[in-house]
Design a protein around this motif. Sequence first.
Motif, PDB file in Angstrom:
ATOM      1  N   GLY A  36       0.778  -1.220   0.000  1.00  0.00           N
ATOM      2  CA  GLY A  36       0.000   0.000   0.000  1.00  0.00           C
ATOM      3  C   GLY A  36       0.812   1.272   0.000  1.00  0.00           C
ATOM      4  O   GLY A  36       0.365   2.289   0.537  1.00  0.00           O
ATOM      5  N   THR A  37       1.986   1.263  -0.635  1.00  0.00           N
ATOM      6  CA  THR A  37       2.819   2.462  -0.656  1.00  0.00           C
ATOM      7  C   THR A  37       2.134   3.610  -1.398  1.00  0.00           C
ATOM      8  O   THR A  37       2.152   4.753  -0.942  1.00  0.00           O
ATOM      9  CB  THR A  37       4.177   2.153  -1.313  1.00  0.00           C
ATOM     10  N   SER A  38       1.517   3.318  -2.544  1.00  0.00           N
ATOM     11  CA  SER A  38       0.843   4.378  -3.302  1.00  0.00           C
ATOM     12  C   SER A  38      -0.377   4.897  -2.548  1.00  0.00           C
ATOM     13  O   SER A  38      -0.667   6.101  -2.565  1.00  0.00           O
ATOM     14  CB  SER A  38       0.446   3.873  -4.687  1.00  0.00           C
ATOM     15  N   PHE A  39      -1.109   4.016  -1.897  1.00  0.00           N
ATOM     16  CA  PHE A  39      -2.244   4.451  -1.071  1.00  0.00           C
ATOM     17  C   PHE A  39      -1.777   5.404   0.011  1.00  0.00           C
ATOM     18  O   PHE A  39      -2.369   6.472   0.224  1.00  0.00           O
ATOM     19  CB  PHE A  39      -2.928   3.229  -0.447  1.00  0.00           C
ATOM     20  N   LEU A  40      -0.708   5.033   0.716  1.00  0.00           N
ATOM     21  CA  LEU A  40      -0.200   5.881   1.789  1.00  0.00           C
ATOM     22  C   LEU A  40       0.316   7.200   1.234  1.00  0.00           C
ATOM     23  O   LEU A  40       0.055   8.267   1.805  1.00  0.00           O
ATOM     24  CB  LEU A  40       0.905   5.147   2.546  1.00  0.00           C
ATOM     25  N   SER A  41       1.048   7.168   0.117  1.00  0.00           N
ATOM     26  CA  SER A  41       1.564   8.394  -0.493  1.00  0.00           C
ATOM     27  C   SER A  41       0.429   9.342  -0.859  1.00  0.00           C
ATOM     28  O   SER A  41       0.480  10.546  -0.561  1.00  0.00           O
ATOM     29  CB  SER A  41       2.373   8.061  -1.752  1.00  0.00           C
ATOM     30  N   ALA A  42      -0.600   8.808  -1.516  1.00  0.00           N
ATOM     31  CA  ALA A  42      -1.712   9.641  -1.964  1.00  0.00           C
ATOM     32  C   ALA A  42      -2.451  10.272  -0.796  1.00  0.00           C
ATOM     33  O   ALA A  42      -2.740  11.477  -0.793  1.00  0.00           O
ATOM     34  CB  ALA A  42      -2.673   8.811  -2.816  1.00  0.00           C
ATOM     35  N   HIS A  43      -2.746   9.484   0.221  1.00  0.00           N
ATOM     36  CA  HIS A  43      -3.552  10.006   1.323  1.00  0.00           C
ATOM     37  C   HIS A  43      -2.722  10.841   2.296  1.00  0.00           C
ATOM     38  O   HIS A  43      -3.270  11.720   2.978  1.00  0.00           O
ATOM     39  CB  HIS A  43      -4.273   8.865   2.021  1.00  0.00           C
ATOM     40  N   ARG A  49      -1.589   2.205  12.454  1.00  0.00           N
ATOM     41  CA  ARG A  49      -2.076   1.086  11.651  1.00  0.00           C
ATOM     42  C   ARG A  49      -3.300   1.548  10.887  1.00  0.00           C
ATOM     43  O   ARG A  49      -4.039   2.447  11.301  1.00  0.00           O
ATOM     44  CB  ARG A  49      -2.381  -0.121  12.526  1.00  0.00           C
ATOM     45  N   ILE A  50      -3.498   0.950   9.709  1.00  0.00           N
ATOM     46  CA  ILE A  50      -4.631   1.263   8.849  1.00  0.00           C
ATOM     47  C   ILE A  50      -5.437  -0.018   8.690  1.00  0.00           C
ATOM     48  O   ILE A  50      -4.931  -1.034   8.213  1.00  0.00           O
ATOM     49  CB  ILE A  50      -4.171   1.787   7.478  1.00  0.00           C
ATOM     50  N   ARG A  51      -6.671   0.038   9.113  1.00  0.00           N
ATOM     51  CA  ARG A  51      -7.505  -1.160   9.104  1.00  0.00           C
ATOM     52  C   ARG A  51      -7.903  -1.581   7.683  1.00  0.00           C
ATOM     53  O   ARG A  51      -8.025  -0.750   6.782  1.00  0.00           O
ATOM     54  CB  ARG A  51      -8.773  -0.915   9.927  1.00  0.00           C
ATOM     55  N   LEU A  52      -8.047  -2.897   7.507  1.00  0.00           N
ATOM     56  CA  LEU A  52      -8.551  -3.432   6.245  1.00  0.00           C
ATOM     57  C   LEU A  52      -9.951  -2.884   6.011  1.00  0.00           C
ATOM     58  O   LEU A  52     -10.812  -2.955   6.888  1.00  0.00           O
ATOM     59  CB  LEU A  52      -8.577  -4.962   6.307  1.00  0.00           C
ATOM     60  N   ASP A  53     -10.177  -2.329   4.843  1.00  0.00           N
ATOM     61  CA  ASP A  53     -11.425  -1.620   4.576  1.00  0.00           C
ATOM     62  C   ASP A  53     -11.802  -1.826   3.117  1.00  0.00           C
ATOM     63  O   ASP A  53     -11.082  -1.395   2.208  1.00  0.00           O
ATOM     64  CB  ASP A  53     -11.240  -0.131   4.889  1.00  0.00           C
ATOM     65  N   GLU A  54     -12.925  -2.480   2.890  1.00  0.00           N
ATOM     66  CA  GLU A  54     -13.344  -2.792   1.526  1.00  0.00           C
ATOM     67  C   GLU A  54     -13.664  -1.537   0.727  1.00  0.00           C
ATOM     68  O   GLU A  54     -13.636  -1.557  -0.515  1.00  0.00           O
ATOM     69  CB  GLU A  54     -14.574  -3.712   1.561  1.00  0.00           C
ATOM     70  N   SER A  55     -13.936  -0.442   1.397  1.00  0.00           N
ATOM     71  CA  SER A  55     -14.264   0.783   0.665  1.00  0.00           C
ATOM     72  C   SER A  55     -13.061   1.328  -0.106  1.00  0.00           C
ATOM     73  O   SER A  55     -13.242   2.102  -1.054  1.00  0.00           O
ATOM     74  CB  SER A  55     -14.796   1.851   1.623  1.00  0.00           C
ATOM     75  N   VAL A  56     -11.844   0.934   0.257  1.00  0.00           N
ATOM     76  CA  VAL A  56     -10.657   1.416  -0.460  1.00  0.00           C
ATOM     77  C   VAL A  56     -10.655   0.906  -1.907  1.00  0.00           C
ATOM     78  O   VAL A  56     -10.599   1.708  -2.851  1.00  0.00           O
ATOM     79  CB  VAL A  56      -9.363   1.034   0.279  1.00  0.00           C
ATOM     80  N   PRO A  57     -10.715  -0.423  -2.153  1.00  0.00           N
ATOM     81  CA  PRO A  57     -10.776  -0.862  -3.560  1.00  0.00           C
ATOM     82  C   PRO A  57     -12.085  -0.471  -4.234  1.00  0.00           C
ATOM     83  O   PRO A  57     -12.111  -0.263  -5.460  1.00  0.00           O
ATOM     84  CB  PRO A  57     -10.624  -2.388  -3.472  1.00  0.00           C
ATOM     85  N   GLU A  58     -13.179  -0.363  -3.474  1.00  0.00           N
ATOM     86  CA  GLU A  58     -14.445   0.056  -4.073  1.00  0.00           C
ATOM     87  C   GLU A  58     -14.338   1.474  -4.633  1.00  0.00           C
ATOM     88  O   GLU A  58     -14.846   1.763  -5.722  1.00  0.00           O
ATOM     89  CB  GLU A  58     -15.569  -0.022  -3.044  1.00  0.00           C
ATOM     90  N   ALA A  59     -13.680   2.367  -3.882  1.00  0.00           N
ATOM     91  CA  ALA A  59     -13.518   3.745  -4.351  1.00  0.00           C
ATOM     92  C   ALA A  59     -12.721   3.791  -5.643  1.00  0.00           C
ATOM     93  O   ALA A  59     -13.045   4.555  -6.567  1.00  0.00           O
ATOM     94  CB  ALA A  59     -12.834   4.581  -3.265  1.00  0.00           C
ATOM     95  N   ILE A  60     -11.666   2.977  -5.724  1.00  0.00           N
ATOM     96  CA  ILE A  60     -10.867   2.917  -6.950  1.00  0.00           C
ATOM     97  C   ILE A  60     -11.727   2.419  -8.110  1.00  0.00           C
ATOM     98  O   ILE A  60     -11.688   2.970  -9.221  1.00  0.00           O
ATOM     99  CB  ILE A  60      -9.639   2.013  -6.745  1.00  0.00           C
ATOM    100  N   ALA A  61     -12.522   1.377  -7.862  1.00  0.00           N
ATOM    101  CA  ALA A  61     -13.369   0.827  -8.914  1.00  0.00           C
ATOM    102  C   ALA A  61     -14.398   1.841  -9.400  1.00  0.00           C
ATOM    103  O   ALA A  61     -14.761   1.854 -10.588  1.00  0.00           O
ATOM    104  CB  ALA A  61     -14.080  -0.428  -8.410  1.00  0.00           C
ATOM    105  N   MET A  62     -14.830   2.726  -8.504  1.00  0.00           N
ATOM    106  CA  MET A  62     -15.821   3.747  -8.853  1.00  0.00           C
ATOM    107  C   MET A  62     -15.180   5.031  -9.370  1.00  0.00           C
ATOM    108  O   MET A  62     -15.882   6.001  -9.672  1.00  0.00           O
ATOM    109  CB  MET A  62     -16.682   4.065  -7.628  1.00  0.00           C
ATOM    110  N   LEU A  63     -13.831   5.043  -9.476  1.00  0.00           N
ATOM    111  CA  LEU A  63     -13.084   6.222  -9.915  1.00  0.00           C
ATOM    112  C   LEU A  63     -13.443   7.450  -9.081  1.00  0.00           C
ATOM    113  O   LEU A  63     -13.706   8.538  -9.599  1.00  0.00           O
ATOM    114  CB  LEU A  63     -13.332   6.499 -11.399  1.00  0.00           C
ATOM    115  N   GLN A  64     -13.423   7.244  -7.755  1.00  0.00           N
ATOM    116  CA  GLN A  64     -13.690   8.327  -6.827  1.00  0.00           C
ATOM    117  C   GLN A  64     -12.630   8.353  -5.732  1.00  0.00           C
ATOM    118  O   GLN A  64     -12.126   7.301  -5.329  1.00  0.00           O
ATOM    119  CB  GLN A  64     -15.066   8.161  -6.170  1.00  0.00           C
ATOM    120  N   PRO A  65     -12.274   9.532  -5.244  1.00  0.00           N
ATOM    121  CA  PRO A  65     -11.411   9.582  -4.058  1.00  0.00           C
ATOM    122  C   PRO A  65     -12.121   8.924  -2.885  1.00  0.00           C
ATOM    123  O   PRO A  65     -13.354   8.998  -2.763  1.00  0.00           O
ATOM    124  CB  PRO A  65     -11.221  11.085  -3.817  1.00  0.00           C
TER     125      PRO A  65
END
Length: 245
Positions: free
Chosen positions: A14-21, A187-203
Motif C-alpha cells: 500500500g505504498t501508493s495508497f499511503l503516499s496519496a492520502h 495502523r490502517i484497518r482493512l477496509d473494503e471501501s478502499v478498492p471500491e472507491a478505486i473501482a468507482m473512480l472516486q477519491p
Amino acid sequence: MALIVCHSPKGGTGTSFLSAHLALGLADAGADVTVVTVAGRDTLALHFGLPPATTLNALGGPSEDAVVVSGIDLRHMPKAPVDPDFMPMLGDLGYLEPGTGRVMVLDVPSNEFAFARRMTNQACAHLCPLDAAPDTLALLPQMFAEAGKGGLAHTSFVINRLDDTRRLARHNAAFIRELCGQRLIGRIRLDESVPEAIAMLQPLARYAPSSAALADVRRIVDIVRPALDNPVPAWIAPTSSSRAA
C-alpha cells in the motif's frame, strides 16, 4: 521544502495508497504539496479518483500539462532512480530548500531499494508501510540488518490493511510492534471501501467519508505533520497515545 519518502521492502503493502492520502491530508492542512511517483507502472492517480489512462507530467514539464487534484500537483518520473540529474533537478526547482512551506511526497516502488535509501538521506521522514503477512515479516530482520546502525534514523512504520479479527494478523502485528517499537506510528484497518472507491473512480473521502482506513490514515498525517517543521531532517518519536493500538 519537506521531502517525505514512502517506500516498503515488499510490494503490495500500500505504498501508493499511503503516499496519496498523506499528500491529501497535508494539503487539507494547508501545505503546498507535490506528489511524485517513480513506479514504472503507476497506480497513484487511481487514489485521486482519476481514470487509469491519465498521464502524469514529469517534474519541470509545462505547467499547462500539470495534473492537479485537490490542490496537489501529481507527477510521474519513472526514470528518476537511474537519472543522475534527478537530485540536482530537485535542488534547481527549489524542492530541497528548507522553510519554503512546500512538501514533496515521493512514492517509491519496493524494487528501488537503493534509490529509496539515497532519497531518505535527504528526507525529513521515511514512511514504510507493511502488512501483517508472514512473508512481509520475514523481510524485516534483513531490512534492519542492511540499514545498519543509524540507517533507519528517518524511518517510521505503518501497518496497512490490518484485519484484527484474524488471530494470525493480530499475532503478526504484535511482532511488528515489538520489532519496531516507537518507530511504529500507526495502523490502517482493512477496509473494503478502499478498492471500491478505486473501482468507482472516486477519491476515498468522497466515496466513503466514514471509511475506517481514511480515519486511520488521517491520524498518521497528524503524527507526521510536526516533523515537517524541523529545520534539520529528523523524525519525532510519537507519544504513547499516538502509537498503534
